[in-house]
Every structure is written in structure tokens, then in C-alpha cells.
Design an enzyme around this catalytic site. Structure first.
Site, PDB file in Angstrom:
ATOM      1  N   LYS A   9       0.836  -1.200   0.000  1.00 53.32           N
ATOM      2  CA  LYS A   9       0.000   0.000   0.000  1.00 53.32           C
ATOM      3  C   LYS A   9       0.882   1.268   0.000  1.00 53.32           C
ATOM      4  O   LYS A   9       2.093   1.188   0.226  1.00 53.32           O
ATOM      5  CB  LYS A   9      -0.922  -0.040   1.223  1.00 53.32           C
ATOM      6  CG  LYS A   9      -1.919  -1.219   1.189  1.00 53.32           C
ATOM      7  CD  LYS A   9      -2.858  -1.192   2.397  1.00 53.32           C
ATOM      8  CE  LYS A   9      -3.862  -2.334   2.348  1.00 53.32           C
ATOM      9  NZ  LYS A   9      -4.839  -2.279   3.478  1.00 53.32           N
ATOM     10  N   GLU A 126      -9.467 -10.127  -7.843  1.00 51.94           N
ATOM     11  CA  GLU A 126      -8.441  -9.110  -7.597  1.00 51.94           C
ATOM     12  C   GLU A 126      -7.269  -9.236  -8.575  1.00 51.94           C
ATOM     13  O   GLU A 126      -6.727  -8.227  -9.039  1.00 51.94           O
ATOM     14  CB  GLU A 126      -7.960  -9.199  -6.147  1.00 51.94           C
ATOM     15  CG  GLU A 126      -9.056  -8.789  -5.172  1.00 51.94           C
ATOM     16  CD  GLU A 126      -8.648  -8.919  -3.711  1.00 51.94           C
ATOM     17  OE1 GLU A 126      -7.510  -9.347  -3.422  1.00 51.94           O
ATOM     18  OE2 GLU A 126      -9.485  -8.576  -2.854  1.00 51.94           O
TER      19      GLU A 126
END
Ligand code: RTP
Ligand code: MG
Length: 139
Positions: A9, A126
Site C-alpha cells: 500500500k 483481484e
């Protein structure tokens, strides 16, 4: 052989720990089958996290995920969905086990360094959100 989607992230990229995270996967015998760095738009982040759209943290999470570049990877290995989540540690770093990525590097329940798919169906969604089959190398 199983596949899962992993994301480093924006906080992980900003902390300069891309190599640290990848080292943990490789040390555990997990193979990287695809990898790239991207910077999500708000609508791309909303599409990725669509399962959370009713959650109170959805807007904040999608803002955070667009706050800087991320590294997206396809990981491959036996039982890799569960293995990856074990290496990541619990969502809340305060509850994450000693030695996990989140315990070591996360600073916040939201800014928790990594994402990992949680089931075969979500992994399939995903992975295809970021990669086509020509971009994934089984090895
Ligand atoms: P991830 O999807 O990122 O691998 O994390 P997870 O399965 O452990 O957690 P999940 O429940 O799917 O939540 C997705 C991400 O949303 C942020 N979050 N914020 N403010 C909050 O209470 C809260 N709860 C979750 C985190 O970034 C979490 O990883
Ligand atoms: Mg999740």
C-alpha cells in the site's frame, strides 16, 4: 498451486520497505508471478474495494489507497492465500502476531502496509483487476 493478489500500500512504498516485504514472501518459498507499480485513481480504488462500499471506512480507505503509488503482485505457491495472510498479520497491527509485516511496520488500522486476497474467489477477482493472463508467469 494457488495464486493470490498482494499489494504494498502507499504507506509501505513511502516507507521504502518494498524489498523488506518481498524478502519475506521469497524467504517463505512464495514465488512472484507478476509485479508492477501503479498509482490508482479514486474510481479504480472504489472498484477494487467494492465489497467494502457500505463500510464506514470506505471513503477514507479509497482516499488512502490513491495517496501514492502502490506495488501490486501476483504471488504463487501452495496454500498461498492463507500463507500470505499469516505473513501479513492481523488487519489491526496491535493484534498482529510478533514477526508479521503489519506488527513490524504498520502504524494505523488503515495504514497497514499490505493487502492480501482473503479467499480463492476474491483472489481471482483481484488478480484479474490488475493483470491479464499474458502478464502472469507461472514458474
Ligand atoms: P486487506 O483487505 O487490505 O488485505 O486487509 P484485511 O482483509 O485484513 O482487512 P479488511 O477488513 O478487508 O479491510 C480492508 C482495509 O480497510 C482498512 N480498514 N480500516 N478504519 C477501520 O476500522 C478499518 N478497517 C479496515 C484497512 O486498510 C484494511 O486493510
Ligand atoms: Mg480484505
Amino acid at each position: 498451486m494457488e495464486r493470490t493478489l498482494s499489494i504494498i500500500k502507499p504507506d509501505g512504498v513511502a516507507k521504502n520497505i518494498i524489498g523488506e516485504v518481498i524478502k519475506r514472501f521469497e524467504s517463505a518459498g512464495i514465488k512472484i508471478a507478476a509485479m508492477k507499480m501503479i498509482h490508482l485513481t479514486k474510481s479504480q480504488a472504489q472498484g477494487f474495494y467494492a465489497v467494502h462500499k457500505e463500510r464506514p471506512f470506505f471513503d477514507s480507505l479509497t482516499d488512502f489507497m490513491t495517496s501514492g503509488p502502490i506495488v501490486v503482485m501476483v504471488l504463487e505457491g501452495e496454500n498461498v492465500i492463507a500463507e500470505n495472510r499469516k505473513i501479513m498479520g492481523a488487519t489491526n497491527f496491535k493484534e498482529a502476531e510478533e514477526g508479521t509485516i503489519r506488527r513490524e511496520y504498520a502504524t494505523d488500522i488503515e495504514k497497514n502496509v499490505v493487502h492480501g486476497s482473503d479467499a480463492p474467489e476474491t483472489a481471482a477477482f483481484e488478480i484479474s483487476y490488475f493483470f491479464n493472463h499474458l502478464e502472469i508467469q507461472s514458474r
